[in-house]
Motif scaffolding. Structure first.
Motif, PDB file in Angstrom:
ATOM      1  N   LEU A  24       0.825  -1.173  -0.096  1.00  0.00           N
ATOM      2  CA  LEU A  24      -0.038  -0.045  -0.066  1.00  0.00           C
ATOM      3  C   LEU A  24       0.943   1.242   0.016  1.00  0.00           C
ATOM      4  CD1 LEU A  24      -2.730  -0.830   2.861  1.00  0.00           C
ATOM      5  CD2 LEU A  24      -3.008  -0.900   0.258  1.00  0.00           C
ATOM      6  N   GLU A  25       0.230   2.416  -0.349  1.00  0.00           N
ATOM      7  CA  GLU A  25       0.850   3.677  -0.214  1.00  0.00           C
ATOM      8  C   GLU A  25       0.319   4.675   0.692  1.00  0.00           C
ATOM      9  OE1 GLU A  25       1.828   5.951  -3.825  1.00  0.00           O
ATOM     10  OE2 GLU A  25       2.493   3.963  -4.974  1.00  0.00           O
ATOM     11  N   ALA A  26       1.312   5.444   1.538  1.00  0.00           N
ATOM     12  CA  ALA A  26       0.599   6.360   2.447  1.00  0.00           C
ATOM     13  C   ALA A  26       0.098   7.317   1.826  1.00  0.00           C
ATOM     14  CB  ALA A  26       1.716   6.427   3.406  1.00  0.00           C
ATOM     15  N   ASP A  27      -1.096   7.956   2.535  1.00  0.00           N
ATOM     16  CA  ASP A  27      -1.429   9.109   2.057  1.00  0.00           C
ATOM     17  C   ASP A  27      -0.734  10.321   2.376  1.00  0.00           C
ATOM     18  OD1 ASP A  27      -3.745   7.623   1.342  1.00  0.00           O
ATOM     19  OD2 ASP A  27      -4.838   8.139   3.192  1.00  0.00           O
ATOM     20  N   GLU A  28       0.127  10.401   3.453  1.00  0.00           N
ATOM     21  CA  GLU A  28       0.993  11.435   4.115  1.00  0.00           C
ATOM     22  C   GLU A  28       2.164  10.683   4.768  1.00  0.00           C
ATOM     23  OE1 GLU A  28      -1.312  13.599   6.490  1.00  0.00           O
ATOM     24  OE2 GLU A  28      -2.669  14.594   5.075  1.00  0.00           O
ATOM     25  N   GLY A  29       3.221  11.403   4.857  1.00  0.00           N
ATOM     26  CA  GLY A  29       4.206  10.894   5.829  1.00  0.00           C
ATOM     27  C   GLY A  29       5.450  10.277   4.598  1.00  0.00           C
ATOM     28  N   LEU A  30       6.410  10.031   5.572  1.00  0.00           N
ATOM     29  CA  LEU A  30       7.553   9.171   5.173  1.00  0.00           C
ATOM     30  C   LEU A  30       7.863   7.900   5.576  1.00  0.00           C
ATOM     31  CD1 LEU A  30      10.271  12.399   5.127  1.00  0.00           C
ATOM     32  CD2 LEU A  30       8.802  11.693   3.165  1.00  0.00           C
ATOM     33  N   ILE A  31       8.259   6.962   4.700  1.00  0.00           N
ATOM     34  CA  ILE A  31       8.538   5.626   5.074  1.00  0.00           C
ATOM     35  C   ILE A  31       9.941   5.342   4.326  1.00  0.00           C
ATOM     36  CG2 ILE A  31       8.019   3.289   5.121  1.00  0.00           C
ATOM     37  CD1 ILE A  31       5.057   3.819   4.762  1.00  0.00           C
ATOM     38  N   SER A  32      10.820   4.907   4.945  1.00  0.00           N
ATOM     39  CA  SER A  32      12.166   4.213   4.773  1.00  0.00           C
ATOM     40  C   SER A  32      12.556   2.905   5.216  1.00  0.00           C
ATOM     41  CB  SER A  32      12.890   5.418   4.786  1.00  0.00           C
ATOM     42  OG  SER A  32      13.737   5.525   6.175  1.00  0.00           O
ATOM     43  N   VAL A  33      13.263   2.413   4.250  1.00  0.00           N
ATOM     44  CA  VAL A  33      13.709   0.851   4.686  1.00  0.00           C
ATOM     45  C   VAL A  33      15.260   1.035   4.415  1.00  0.00           C
ATOM     46  CG1 VAL A  33      13.932  -1.407   3.987  1.00  0.00           C
ATOM     47  CG2 VAL A  33      11.570  -0.316   3.981  1.00  0.00           C
ATOM     48  N   ASP A  34      16.114   0.703   5.392  1.00  0.00           N
ATOM     49  CA  ASP A  34      17.641   1.172   5.277  1.00  0.00           C
ATOM     50  C   ASP A  34      17.782   2.259   4.605  1.00  0.00           C
ATOM     51  OD1 ASP A  34      17.768  -1.212   6.534  1.00  0.00           O
ATOM     52  OD2 ASP A  34      18.138  -2.405   4.711  1.00  0.00           O
ATOM     53  N   LYS A  66      12.129  -3.176  -1.331  1.00  0.00           N
ATOM     54  CA  LYS A  66      11.552  -4.476  -1.151  1.00  0.00           C
ATOM     55  C   LYS A  66      12.764  -5.523  -1.299  1.00  0.00           C
ATOM     56  CE  LYS A  66       6.973  -3.439  -3.099  1.00  0.00           C
ATOM     57  NZ  LYS A  66       6.021  -3.367  -4.689  1.00  0.00           N
ATOM     58  N   ALA A  67      13.838  -5.130  -1.963  1.00  0.00           N
ATOM     59  CA  ALA A  67      14.858  -6.099  -2.202  1.00  0.00           C
ATOM     60  C   ALA A  67      15.572  -6.521  -0.746  1.00  0.00           C
ATOM     61  CB  ALA A  67      16.027  -5.973  -2.993  1.00  0.00           C
ATOM     62  N   ARG A  68      15.341  -5.689   0.196  1.00  0.00           N
ATOM     63  CA  ARG A  68      15.898  -5.823   1.486  1.00  0.00           C
ATOM     64  C   ARG A  68      15.080  -6.099   2.634  1.00  0.00           C
ATOM     65  NH1 ARG A  68      20.808  -3.303   1.219  1.00  0.00           N
ATOM     66  NH2 ARG A  68      20.728  -3.105   3.594  1.00  0.00           N
ATOM     67  N   ILE A  69      13.808  -6.680   2.005  1.00  0.00           N
ATOM     68  CA  ILE A  69      12.714  -7.070   2.991  1.00  0.00           C
ATOM     69  C   ILE A  69      12.297  -8.596   2.703  1.00  0.00           C
ATOM     70  CG2 ILE A  69      10.069  -6.826   3.536  1.00  0.00           C
ATOM     71  CD1 ILE A  69      10.493  -3.853   3.147  1.00  0.00           C
ATOM     72  N   LEU A 101      13.140 -14.122  -8.254  1.00  0.00           N
ATOM     73  CA  LEU A 101      12.785 -12.615  -8.291  1.00  0.00           C
ATOM     74  C   LEU A 101      13.884 -12.011  -7.406  1.00  0.00           C
ATOM     75  CD1 LEU A 101       9.066 -12.887  -6.978  1.00  0.00           C
ATOM     76  CD2 LEU A 101       9.822 -12.242  -8.948  1.00  0.00           C
ATOM     77  N   TYR A 102      14.413 -12.556  -6.499  1.00  0.00           N
ATOM     78  CA  TYR A 102      15.603 -11.981  -5.658  1.00  0.00           C
ATOM     79  C   TYR A 102      17.054 -12.316  -6.146  1.00  0.00           C
ATOM     80  CZ  TYR A 102      12.765 -10.588  -1.618  1.00  0.00           C
ATOM     81  OH  TYR A 102      11.718 -10.081  -0.882  1.00  0.00           O
ATOM     82  N   SER A 147      17.934  -8.293   5.293  1.00  0.00           N
ATOM     83  CA  SER A 147      18.285  -7.300   6.529  1.00  0.00           C
ATOM     84  C   SER A 147      17.181  -6.997   7.443  1.00  0.00           C
ATOM     85  CB  SER A 147      19.261  -5.999   5.980  1.00  0.00           C
ATOM     86  OG  SER A 147      18.456  -5.381   5.032  1.00  0.00           O
ATOM     87  N   ASN A 148      15.845  -6.710   6.894  1.00  0.00           N
ATOM     88  CA  ASN A 148      14.798  -6.550   7.386  1.00  0.00           C
ATOM     89  C   ASN A 148      13.564  -7.708   7.195  1.00  0.00           C
ATOM     90  OD1 ASN A 148      15.322  -3.413   8.040  1.00  0.00           O
ATOM     91  ND2 ASN A 148      15.707  -3.929   5.749  1.00  0.00           N
TER      92      ASN A 148
END
Length: 250
Positions: free
Chosen positions: A53-63, A75-78, A103-104, A154-155
């Motif tokens: 899903l995509e957030a309506d507002e805000g910031l999301i980061s993975v590594d 996604k490659a790190r999850i 896929l990976y 890593s996650n």
């Protein structure tokens, strides 16, 4: 490490605000539990982190990789274990694992070794030639856990991962979570089982009605409530009171 800053999400069909400006930091090297009643926003949060899903507002980061602009890299790190292991029923177990490995972009020797290690650990190596549609729910869950680890992510994100697992498989999963945290990986899981969270988590967050009401350790939660007690009793008191004062932040 995973971070969410001022993240909100509303489902357009019924205008329900599933998440309301939540902040969350999930560090490396620990097991981080995500607790909350049904409908609190746990699965929505996880789907936002994984890019489903995509957030309506805000910031999301993975590594350090922001979503959605760098979603594929993130996604490659999850490694992700969903709450409902509905898989491709006509594929054989080994075909599904090889599909995930493709896929990976995991090389043949590495995937062979990891498939052998994890499927033997979860006692499904002998059924990989069978179609997934013939598997029990517990077997599908084990297969999904194995698939989520093929890339050595890593996650590692798990949504209610213990549901459907037999006692031995549940024990093996918890040991793997500890091993990966000790190796400096990020382990983030949601659960309804308070006893598991109490024994397993290094840190935890409690969400209620789309709002984070506590983030910290169990000891910090006890200090916040001014009493000793089980995580279950503290959780119920915090959720039922609608307390949004927060706790010790990560």
């Amino acid at each position: 490490m995973i971070t969410l800053q001022d993240v909100s999400k509303t489902y357009s069909k019924n205008k329900t605000k599933a998440l309301d400006s939540i902040d969350l930091t999930i560090p490396d090297g620990c097991i981080f539990g995500f607790l909350g009643p049904n409908g609190a926003g746990k699965t929505t949060t996880i789907k936002l982190i994984t890019g489903a899903l995509e957030a309506d507002e805000g910031l999301i980061s993975v590594d350090g990789l922001e979503l959605p602009s760098r979603a594929l890299e993130a996604k490659a790190r999850i490694g992700y274990v969903p709450d409902n292991p509905e898989l491709f029923s006509r594929l054989k177990g080994i075909e599904f694992l090889n599909f995930i490995a493709d896929l990976y972009k995991i090389d043949r020797e590495t995937r062979r070794e990891r498939i052998e290690v994890y499927t033997r650990r979860f006692e499904i190596a002998d059924v990989l030639a069978g179609q997934i549609g013939s598997y029990s729910r517990g077997m599908k869950q084990k297969l999904m856990v194995c698939a989520s680890l093929l890339s050595d992510p890593s996650n590692w994100i798990l949504d209610e991962p213990l549901v459907g697992l037999d006692p031995q498989a549940a024990f093996n999963l918890k040991e793997l979570m500890r091993e990966r945290a000790r190796a400096g990986k990020c382990v983030f899981f949601s659960t309804h089982v308070m006893e598991v969270a109490e024994k397993l988590c290094d840190r935890l967050a409690i969400i209620n009605k789309g709002t984070i009401v506590f983030t910290g350790t169990l000891d910090e939660l006890k200090d916040l409530r001014g009493k000793d007690g089980s995580l279950e009793s503290l959780f119920l008191e915090l959720v039922e009171s609608g307390d949004e004062s927060g706790g010790s932040r990560v």
